[in-house]
Enzyme design. Structure first.
Site, PDB file in Angstrom:
ATOM      1  NE  ARG A 127     -28.454  53.306 -90.807  1.00  0.00           N
ATOM      2  CZ  ARG A 127     -27.372  53.882 -91.329  1.00  0.00           C
ATOM      3  NH1 ARG A 127     -26.452  54.393 -90.546  1.00  0.00           N
ATOM      4  NH2 ARG A 127     -27.191  53.932 -92.623  1.00  0.00           N
ATOM      5  CE1 TYR A 128     -28.801  53.771 -84.826  1.00  0.00           C
ATOM      6  CE2 TYR A 128     -28.372  55.800 -86.011  1.00  0.00           C
ATOM      7  CZ  TYR A 128     -27.928  54.610 -85.493  1.00  0.00           C
ATOM      8  OH  TYR A 128     -26.621  54.242 -85.643  1.00  0.00           O
ATOM      9  NE  ARG A 131     -30.084  58.584 -82.853  1.00  0.00           N
ATOM     10  CZ  ARG A 131     -30.442  57.442 -82.288  1.00  0.00           C
ATOM     11  NH1 ARG A 131     -31.683  57.268 -81.875  1.00  0.00           N
ATOM     12  NH2 ARG A 131     -29.572  56.462 -82.163  1.00  0.00           N
ATOM     13  CB  CYS A 140     -17.067  71.417 -96.702  1.00  0.00           C
ATOM     14  SG  CYS A 140     -18.199  70.043 -96.595  1.00  0.00           S
ATOM     15  CB  CYS A 144     -11.932  66.622 -94.314  1.00  0.00           C
ATOM     16  SG  CYS A 144     -12.692  68.046 -93.515  1.00  0.00           S
ATOM     17  CB  CYS A 147     -14.830  63.721 -96.484  1.00  0.00           C
ATOM     18  SG  CYS A 147     -16.606  63.972 -96.393  1.00  0.00           S
ATOM     19  NE  ARG A 149     -22.910  61.992 -94.616  1.00  0.00           N
ATOM     20  CZ  ARG A 149     -23.119  62.720 -93.519  1.00  0.00           C
ATOM     21  NH1 ARG A 149     -22.908  64.029 -93.547  1.00  0.00           N
ATOM     22  NH2 ARG A 149     -23.578  62.165 -92.431  1.00  0.00           N
ATOM     23  CG  ASP A 308     -15.929  56.031 -92.613  1.00  0.00           C
ATOM     24  OD1 ASP A 308     -15.249  55.985 -93.634  1.00  0.00           O
ATOM     25  OD2 ASP A 308     -16.626  57.008 -92.283  1.00  0.00           O
ATOM     26  CG  ASP A 345     -21.085  55.114 -87.703  1.00  0.00           C
ATOM     27  OD1 ASP A 345     -22.044  54.331 -87.554  1.00  0.00           O
ATOM     28  OD2 ASP A 345     -21.220  56.341 -87.835  1.00  0.00           O
ATOM     29  CE  LYS A 352     -22.558  58.050 -84.263  1.00  0.00           C
ATOM     30  NZ  LYS A 352     -23.889  57.985 -84.924  1.00  0.00           N
TER      31      LYS A 352
HETATM   32  S1  SF4 Z   1     -15.625  65.777 -93.090  1.00  0.00           S
HETATM   33 FE1  SF4 Z   1     -16.604  65.928 -95.128  1.00  0.00          FE
HETATM   34  S2  SF4 Z   1     -18.599  66.845 -94.743  1.00  0.00           S
HETATM   35 FE2  SF4 Z   1     -17.334  67.237 -92.927  1.00  0.00          FE
HETATM   36  S3  SF4 Z   1     -16.404  69.249 -93.284  1.00  0.00           S
HETATM   37 FE3  SF4 Z   1     -14.949  67.722 -94.001  1.00  0.00          FE
HETATM   38  S4  SF4 Z   1     -15.402  67.485 -96.198  1.00  0.00           S
HETATM   39 FE4  SF4 Z   1     -17.159  68.504 -95.262  1.00  0.00          FE
END
Ligand code: SF4
Length: 384
Positions: A127-128, A131, A140, A144, A147, A149, A308, A345, A352
């Site tokens: 995108r930028y 980077r 993972c 989480c 998350c 994603r 987000d 974001d 950001k």
């Molecule tokens: S926030 Fe998402 S990508 Fe990051 S460690 Fe937790 S589950 Fe995995």
């Protein structure tokens, strides 16, 4: 004059390990401190979770309705930080499904940061100008619940096979404007040391690549992953920046302290990216304590992200005012090193956007800037 040098350093002693839950009482220390054992014993079902916590009806139902879309996975180490009797324990809120996840609101977005639309080849978001984000795995140690994603993390069909990895590396190699690579996932430390070293060595061999960052939550959820061998391997590829994601002081344990120490002693710079989460850390006192502990661990508080607009996490979102209130409660009242940037974001891929409380600048006329400090005292700064 001779000075007596005091050599005692008691900072590590101020961090504690959590007691192990009964179910793993018989595990040897060797097993407990082994990241592969921790991975193998991850809690993925209600049956095992029930042996660790007093699970509520809400958690049981939320798991039943959510785990096919977004797995539950909790390392024994991270589970040991939970309060078994408090459903609102901040560690538990981050890792055990809750009813709020099932609620998709009208403003929720599947890909809130627009990462897929800026994807020239699978696995690279560019995108930028200078980077890129490089996805290397969908796994993972802990999934989480907040998350960003969720759309691809924990989904085996989104896994970065070797072909995708090679295409990503080829893209980076052919784009000489790229100087910074963020190695991401999932959690890139779910890759083997050999696979990670292959990626790092390929990137370091490209003359236009200046730095890379490894974005990992293993320091928080599986600190045993940071072995001496792994840290030693990184020394060959400096400068290596590690961006991690502590959200609550309870996560600052002696194990986490040791993991960061191995990275810092190996010359890595470690930064923290906290996500502002309702019920977890939406309180200035908690953020202040977290940031003080991070600094003692040699982690620099770098960002506070406004939660987000990812699907099924609206129950974690706070008003934006909460983030501003936290920054105002930190700035001036503690060292600047403990004050991260608060950013939104921008949904859809705007990047950001930093936000600051509006109180500091009262007015600006000609060469005179009327300013207000953290104690609400007013000052004039006059330009020459
Ligand atoms: S926030 Fe998402 S990508 Fe990051 S460690 Fe937790 S589950 Fe995995």
């Amino acid at each position: 004059m001779a000075f007596n040098i005091v050599t005692k350093n008691n900072v590590r002693d101020r961090f504690k390990s959590a007691p192990r839950p009964e179910i793993w009482k018989d595990a040897t220390d060797k097993d407990w401190n082994n990241w592969i054992w921790q991975q193998q014993k991850r809690i993925k079902s209600m049956d095992v979770l029930e042996k660790v916590l007093n699970v509520t009806e809400e958690e049981r139902n939320a798991f039943a309705q959510s785990h096919e879309q977004f797995n539950m996975g909790i390392t024994p180490y991270y589970a040991s930080l939970m309060d078994p009797n408090d459903p609102n324990c901040p560690i538990r809120l981050q890792s055990v499904p809750k009813a709020g996840e099932l609620n998709i609101t009208v403003n929720d977005l599947e890909d809130p940061l627009g990462e897929e639309k800026d994807m020239p080849v699978p696995g690279i978001t560019h995108r930028y100008p200078d980077r890129v984000l490089f996805y290397t795995t969908h796994n993972c140690p802990v999934y989480c619940r907040h998350c960003t994603r969720k759309r691809k993390v924990s989904d085996p069909s989104s896994s970065a096979a070797n072909k995708q990895l090679e295409e990503g590396l080829a893209y980076i190699e052919s784009h000489k404007e790229i100087r910074d690579v963020i190695i991401s996932g999932g959690d890139p430390l779910s890759n083997s040391d050999d696979r990670l070293e292959y990626i790092l060595s390929r990137l370091r061999a490209m003359d236009h690549i200046q730095v890379f960052r490894i974005g990992t939550r293993n320091l928080v959820t599986l600190p045993q992953r940071i072995t001496d061998e792994f840290a030693q391997m990184l020394t060959k590829y400096h400068p290596v920046f590690v961006h991690t994601h502590f959200n609550h002081p309870k996560e600052c344990t002696q194990e986490a302290f040791d993991a960061v120490a191995r990275l810092a002693n190996a010359g890595c710079v470690v930064n923290n990216q906290m996500v502002l989460l309702k019920g977890v850390n939406d309180d200035p006192k908690i953020v202040m304590e977290l940031n003080h502990k991070l600094l003692m661990m040699r982690v620099r508080p770098y960002y506070i992200f406004q939660c987000d607009m990812s699907q099924g996490i609206s129950h974690f979102r706070t008003p934006v005012e909460k983030g501003l209130e936290i920054i105002e409660a930190l700035r001036g009242w503690t060292s600047g090193m403990a004050v991260p940037h608060y950013v939104v974001d921008a949904p859809g891929g705007g990047g950001k956007i930093p936000l600051l409380p509006s109180k500091y600048l009262i007015s600006h006329e000609g060469k005179t800037w009327k300013l207000r400090n953290y104690k609400n005292q007013e000052y004039d700064y006059i330009e020459p």
